[in-house]
Scaffold this motif. Structure first.
Motif, PDB file in Angstrom:
ATOM      1  N   TYR A   1       0.824  -1.208   0.000  1.00 20.75           N
ATOM      2  CA  TYR A   1       0.000   0.000   0.000  1.00 20.75           C
ATOM      3  C   TYR A   1       0.859   1.261   0.000  1.00 20.75           C
ATOM      4  O   TYR A   1       0.338   2.357  -0.176  1.00 20.75           O
ATOM      5  CB  TYR A   1      -0.917   0.020   1.218  1.00 20.75           C
ATOM      6  N   GLY A   2       2.156   1.089   0.244  1.00 23.22           N
ATOM      7  CA  GLY A   2       3.054   2.227   0.401  1.00 23.22           C
ATOM      8  C   GLY A   2       2.887   3.326  -0.634  1.00 23.22           C
ATOM      9  O   GLY A   2       2.598   4.478  -0.292  1.00 23.22           O
ATOM     10  N   PRO A   3       3.024   2.980  -1.920  1.00 22.33           N
ATOM     11  CA  PRO A   3       2.963   4.028  -2.940  1.00 22.33           C
ATOM     12  C   PRO A   3       1.622   4.760  -2.970  1.00 22.33           C
ATOM     13  O   PRO A   3       1.559   5.905  -3.414  1.00 22.33           O
ATOM     14  CB  PRO A   3       3.158   3.261  -4.244  1.00 22.33           C
ATOM     15  N   TYR A   4       0.561   4.095  -2.487  1.00 24.93           N
ATOM     16  CA  TYR A   4      -0.750   4.737  -2.552  1.00 24.93           C
ATOM     17  C   TYR A   4      -0.966   5.719  -1.415  1.00 24.93           C
ATOM     18  O   TYR A   4      -1.759   6.629  -1.517  1.00 24.93           O
ATOM     19  CB  TYR A   4      -1.848   3.677  -2.537  1.00 24.93           C
ATOM     20  N   LEU A   5      -0.242   5.473  -0.322  1.00 26.23           N
ATOM     21  CA  LEU A   5      -0.475   6.330   0.844  1.00 26.23           C
ATOM     22  C   LEU A   5       0.582   7.410   0.994  1.00 26.23           C
ATOM     23  O   LEU A   5       0.393   8.348   1.752  1.00 26.23           O
ATOM     24  CB  LEU A   5      -0.497   5.466   2.113  1.00 26.23           C
ATOM     25  N   GLN A   6       1.702   7.287   0.275  1.00 27.52           N
ATOM     26  CA  GLN A   6       2.838   8.128   0.637  1.00 27.52           C
ATOM     27  C   GLN A   6       2.591   9.611   0.360  1.00 27.52           C
ATOM     28  O   GLN A   6       3.208  10.452   0.983  1.00 27.52           O
ATOM     29  CB  GLN A   6       4.098   7.657  -0.072  1.00 27.52           C
ATOM     30  N   ASN A   7       1.699   9.919  -0.563  1.00 23.19           N
ATOM     31  CA  ASN A   7       1.500  11.328  -0.872  1.00 23.19           C
ATOM     32  C   ASN A   7       0.321  11.941  -0.139  1.00 23.19           C
ATOM     33  O   ASN A   7      -0.162  13.004  -0.513  1.00 23.19           O
ATOM     34  CB  ASN A   7       1.336  11.512  -2.381  1.00 23.19           C
ATOM     35  N   GLU A   8      -0.169  11.260   0.896  1.00 21.73           N
ATOM     36  CA  GLU A   8      -1.295  11.823   1.644  1.00 21.73           C
ATOM     37  C   GLU A   8      -0.778  12.753   2.729  1.00 21.73           C
ATOM     38  O   GLU A   8       0.103  12.386   3.491  1.00 21.73           O
ATOM     39  CB  GLU A   8      -2.114  10.690   2.277  1.00 21.73           C
TER      40      GLU A   8
END
Lengths: 820, 351
Positions: B54-61
């Motif tokens: 899930y890392g890439p999906y959450l990193q820009n939040e």
């Protein structure tokens, strides 16, 4: 021998660096600085002492989070800068800023940009609406005029759009269309319309849905919009279509409006009155111009803000990345009992201890700490990592070896020999000095632009090529050398080293290629005589030469491999391996294939006509028979019998003794503890903790024996198949020369035969492309792969374990490369 | 050609099976859940998830996170995975993959229709829809006034159209009729899916029929429990059960007459596979039934990965991911509302 090897100068690449396991005790106040300095030094590999803790339970989790948040903001700004298309050309030189400053600045910038974005988004939205309205006005009038044309005069007063002039800009989505209360009864059945604009991709479904919802009681007109409109979400230009729906009835109207809403179609009111239309169009246009100016100003302002940030971004990113790495490393450390010191453990090369000490002292001094950090060596259970100090020349060779397997700690490193042998074996297969010159030019270009290219981000293929530029250089030099020996320049022989040793039988030279030539002087001084080319005996001669050469190279190469296994055994002090593995292996290989090499050399030197196949085959089938005319030297038969016996003895020699001796050693070691297992609980406690490890090494004789058997069989069979495998040198070299001959003779010479410029030109182009793509690229690749295989399989399986792991120091230098 | 899938399966399905097995190994493990359960804030959860897929999906939040953001981004990953697989799939796998989403489509239709009935904003409702169950004209559902219109206007274009004939009535929509519609649709969907899998044959049919039978039985039990004490007649209830599964046909007769939870339990305990579900529950308890069912379901889905050369792995993976997202949602909710003692109530460990 021992004295001799010890006196040799130490070579860095022969064996991996000596490593030591160190423990560092760091006072908490100077921890950050110490880790930063160590990161700059990049010679210490930390071990994760908190592996069982999850990331957010570690000590410096908040700092890591802050760094992650900052890098998120940086990514956002970077994204914005890229979207705006601003090149951050001028990098601002700034004296060291600390992290807190950057954090506050980043927050400010992000806030500013977000605010500007939302402002311009609002503006953009109203701009879009106005633009759409304008387009709808332009297009819809046409429909209204054409469809109402004839009926207009009667129904003009029945259908009227009532709207407020001020209202349409603020809420242009919906508009109220009401029929005027009129005297006529046809008022109720009056035709009404809704006009609007919708994405082109949705038109078809929209129309179908309208048709269904109104049960076909409607008229749908559409026209593509001339201008593309920016989609506010994806910021891409979208094509839209203007539509006008005619219908009747109040219920249909609500339905249609709902459908419009569901499809994201924007509805705009269009007055039927021409004069009103003109008026609105004028107003809309003027407002559009206003908005455009505002939007432009906003974008200019934003770009200015972005470009002011843009200069710093790269530097800040680097800083944040480093900072995060430092905290990640700090998280690997343990707090000691008093909570005042951090304890770290890790591997470092012995030569680097002084540098690490120095870095620790500098850090202590710079952070004004009263207590210095303590570094001391420790014992470690696990085997140390493998670390080679390579430079840009040796690195690609080390990579070639590492791709097979990272060397065991302090194992003999095949990369040292690979540096020369690899390009040479490549060249044996790629021998053509014309092609070699092309490769050389390529390699020189890469080397000349070394400084420029090393800073660039290249494609994966170019990156590989650039990384291996020195391999390419050596490969090209060697293939020029081999090409000179084969005497081939794009497959054409040249008289470089004097005249040929042969001449025609008669002056007309008619039968030169059928019956052969006459030798009339000393042999050609270097390489293959150019007169062989095209003669009847060209192929048999070259085949015999290359085949024998390949076997000689192979035997020497494999002997080198076995010799290295001796150095390994010697280094690790295992006399067992020397006596029962190295010696029989050496004897076996050389008594069969060493002898074959000897025969080849003798045959070359004496010019004998003996049949080597025959000798080798009957050496096994009937060793006691007379050799007849195949005898090359005196005493050959007894020598053959002796060698055969030696080879036969060598097989059980390498198979049986080692496992039995190992078993005996094991039994001796544990003799006193034979009944330790049956003892009571107290007896177990007496066993000192040091020996605990040895207890775990269960000696399983069957396993050891089977292992040894596999090894021996592999070696015996392997020495035959590996020798045969070296014949690929001959095969590829033959293929290469034949292929280039075909291209030269069947394309270039054929085309040259015509007296036509175009045909010649075409022939030249075809020849050039075939040379470049097939010979220079495909053949290079295939020769490279075969050379690789000869190294990995035939050479390295004689001695190389390759089960080590790489030394990965904590270093800022490697850090910048991975992310992105 | 049962037993010979190994010969031909990999021609079309090999790549995607490898992909889905790769995705499966990216599912969170027990160790991950243990760590997640110890989180103090949502940022901790984000940090932990950043080491997972899930890392890439959450990193820009940006930092003040909400549970909805986490769930949304995690669902986005699932949707991306699904879309990637659907793009690569050929027939009949692509149809199979599409079948998986029909359940979400039904839920979305019901959500929108119920929402419009209660006069909620359509955009707001659309945001709540599961992205896998989206279809083109979903927003137009709000236009429909009764079942007939619903069908004629919108659903006739969707894959759900064949399931609809049984529910068409001209009467106006209300909560009860919508709920019945949902279950009728679901019944038709499950039966259709079941038939489709049977048609595929081989290991796919074998494993999918097991998984779908469980699904059908679970729905039957849920319908029974939910309809106890409502005005739904026994015959109507009987009509909502899917015509396959372990309960079919005798169990359905018994379930149809159940009047309380213990009677349901008595019916279910006659079927050995379901005995274990009730073994952990005390009498009269129904709250934990959901979790027990989920656990059983997860177990069955994990087992689907034990066999090769069949499509059930895709179904199982999607369901496991959905369960994982439910787990994440529950954990995040518990963390956000400081109810950490209740974290373990509803988390179903997948491995």
């Amino acid at each position: 021998m021992d004295h001799f090897t010890e006196k040799l100068p130490s070579m860095d690449l022969m064996r991996s660096e000596k490593m030591t396991f160190v423990q560092i005790i760091i006072p908490a106040e100077s921890a950050h600085r110490i880790i930063t300095y160590l990161g700059q030094l990049g010679l210490l590999q930390f071990r994760d002492l908190n592996a069982e803790k999850s990331p957010f339970q570690r000590t410096f989790v908040n700092q890591v989070k802050r760094c992650a948040e900052m890098s998120r903001k940086l990514r956002f700004l970077m994204d914005q800068v890229n979207k705006a298309g601003i090149m951050s050309s001028h990098s601002v030189l700034q004296s060291d800023t600390n992290l807190e400053d950057i954090e506050t600045q980043l927050a400010e910038h992000e806030h500013e940009i977000i605010e500007m974005n939302s402002n311009s988004e609002k503006l953009q939205q109203s701009y879009n609406e106005l633009l759409e309205f304008k387009i709808v006005l332009q297009k819809a009038c046409n429909f209204l005029v054409s469809s109402h044309g004839h009926a207009l005069s009667e129904e003009r007063e029945l259908v009227e759009n009532v709207y407020s002039n001020e209202d349409f800009v603020e809420t242009p989505f919906l508009f109220e269309q009401e029929t005027m209360p009129g005297p006529s009864k046809s008022n109720q059945s009056g035709l009404r319309f809704i006009s609007g604009i919708i994405c082109k991709s949705k038109v078809l479904r929209f129309e179908r849905m309208l048709f269904r919802a109104t049960r076909g009681n409607m008229l749908f007109n559409q026209a593509p919009a001339d201008e593309q409109i920016m989609d506010p979400i994806s910021t891409e230009m979208v094509e839209k279509t203007v539509f006008v729906v005619f219908f009747s009835g109040e219920q249909a109207r609500t339905k249609i409006l709902k459908i419009c809403e569901a499809f994201g179609a924007n509805c705009y009111p269009v007055p039927e009155d021409i004069s009103k239309q003109r008026q609105i169009t004028r107003e809309v246009s003027s407002r559009l111009a206003d908005l455009e100016a505002t939007l432009d100003a906003g974008i200019r302002h934003r770009n200015k803000a972005l470009s002011s940030v843009g200069g710093h971004l790269a530097k800040w990113m680097d800083m944040v990345r480093r900072e995060k790495a430092v905290y990640d490393t700090l998280n690997m450390l343990n707090f000691d009992v008093t909570k005042k010191c951090l304890v770290g453990e890790g591997w470092c090369p012995i030569f680097a201890k002084a540098q690490i000490q120095d870095a620790l002292q500098r850090a202590t001094f710079d952070s004004n700490s009263q207590v210095g950090a303590i570094l001391h060596s420790m014992d470690a259970l696990e085997s140390p990592p493998t670390y080679f100090r390579t430079n840009s020349f040796t690195n690609p060779y080390q990579e070639i070896v590492d791709a097979y397997g990272v060397a065991r700690y302090q194992e003999a490193n095949p990369a040292v020999y690979t540096t020369i042998i690899f390009p040479f074996l490549f060249a044996v297969m790629f021998g053509d000095w014309g092609h070699g010159i092309c490769l050389l030019l390529g390699a020189l270009v890469l080397i000349a632009h070394e400084r420029k290219l090393s800073n660039q981000r290249l494609g994966s293929f170019m990156e590989m090529l650039f990384g291996g530029r020195y391999v390419l250089l050596l490969m090209s030099l060697f293939s020029m050398y081999c090409g000179l020996i084969y005497n081939e320049f794009f497959s054409v022989p040249f008289h470089i080293f004097g005249a040929s040793a042969y001449k025609c039988r008669d002056s007309s030279c008619r039968d030169a290629h059928t019956t052969g030539l006459v030798k009339y002087r000393e042999p050609y001084p270097f390489g293959v005589d150019p007169s062989w080319r095209g003669s009847r005996s060209e192929l048999p001669f070259l085949n015999s030469l290359k085949m024998k050469m390949s076997i000689l190279f192979g035997v020497v190469h494999m002997n080198l491999g076995i010799l290295l296994s001796y150095f390994n055994a010697h280094f690790f002090g295992s006399s067992l391996d020397i006596r029962y593995q190295f010696v029989p292996q050496m004897i076996f290989l050389n008594s069969l294939f060493g002898y074959l090499s000897l025969l080849i050399v003798v045959k070359w030197c004496t010019g004998s006509q003996a049949d080597l196949y025959h000798i080798m085959i009957y050496m096994f089938l009937s060793p006691f028979d007379n050799l007849g005319e195949n005898e090359l030297f005196w005493g050959q038969r007894p020598l053959q019998i002796l060698l055969l016996l030696l080879a036969l003895i060598a097989v059980p020699w390498m198979l049986f003794p080692k496992p039995f001796i190992l078993k005996k050693l094991h039994n001796e070691r544990f003799q006193g503890r034979n009944y330790g297992v049956l003892n009571t609980f107290e007896a177990d406690l007496e066993v000192e903790p040091d020996s605990a490890r040895q207890h775990h090494e269960e000696f399983n004789f069957n396993e050891v024996f089977v292992h040894q058997m596999i090894h021996s069989i592999e070696f015996v069979l392997g020495s035959v198949s590996n020798t045969a495998s070296y014949l690929r040198l001959w095969a590829l070299s033959l293929a290469h020369s034949e292929l280039s001959t075909v291209f030269y003779e069947k394309v270039l010479l054929l085309a040259w035969g015509y007296d036509n410029l175009i045909i010649r030109l075409v022939g030249l182009v075809v020849f050039a492309f075939a040379t470049a793509f097939i010979l220079l690229m495909m053949e290079t690749l295939s020769a490279f792969l075969h050379a690789l295989r000869l190294h990995w399989v035939e050479f390295q399986n004689k001695f190389y374990h390759g089960d080590g792991y790489k030394f990965r120091p904590f270093s800022f230098a490697t850090l910048t490369e991975d992310e992105n | 050609m049962y037993g010979f899938e190994a010969m031909t399966f990999n021609i079309h399905g090999g790549y995607l099976e490898a992909i889905v097995r790769g995705h499966r190994s990216g599912l969170l493990t027990t160790a991950d859940y243990n760590n997640l359960c110890q989180c103090e804030t949502l940022d901790d959860i984000k940090m932990h998830l950043s080491a997972t897929e899930y890392g890439p999906y959450l990193q820009n939040e940006p930092s003040p996170l909400h549970t909805t953001t986490i769930v949304e981004k995690c669902t986005l990953k699932l949707v991306d995975d699904y879309k990637h697989m659907l793009c690569q799939a050929t027939e009949p796998l692509s149809t199979f993959l599409e079948y998986i989403t029909y359940g979400h489509m039904i839920d979305n239709v019901v959500l929108i229709v119920t929402g419009t009935l209660h006069e909620r904003d359509v955009q707001e409702l659309l945001e709540k829809c599961h992205p896998l169950g989206m279809f083109d004209s979903i927003a137009t559902l709000a236009v429909a006034q009764n079942m007939r219109e619903l069908y004629r206007l919108v659903l006739v274009d969707t894959p759900l159209a064949p399931y609809f004939p049984e529910c068409i009535t001209s009467e106006d929509l209300d909560d009860m009729s919508i709920e019945i519609m949902r279950n009728t649709l679901y019944k038709a969907y499950l039966e259709d899916f079941y038939r489709f899998c049977q048609k595929l044959g081989g290991a796919t049919a074998e494993i999918m029929s097991d998984l779908l039978a469980f699904e059908a039985d679970r729905r039957a039990v849920n319908i029974t429990i939910n309809s106890i004490g409502t005005e739904l007649t026994r015959d109507d209830r009987r009509k909502l059960y899917s015509n396959f599964g372990l309960f079919y046909p005798y169990g359905h007769e018994e379930l149809a007459v159940c009047e309380d939870i213990d009677q349901v339990r008595a019916v279910m305990e006659k079927y050995p596979p379901y005995q274990s579900i009730f073994a952990k529950l005390s009498y009269g308890e129904s709250q934990m039934l959901d979790k027990a069912f989920y656990e059983e379901e997860v177990k069955r889905h994990c087992l689907a990965f034990e066999q090769q050369f069949h499509y059930a792995v895709f179904f199982a993976y999607m369901r496991l991911r959905e369960q994982e997202i439910r787990n994440l949602m529950w954990i995040s909710e518990c963390v956000a509302q400081n109810q950490k003692s209740r974290v373990h109530d509803s988390v179903v460990f997948i491995f």
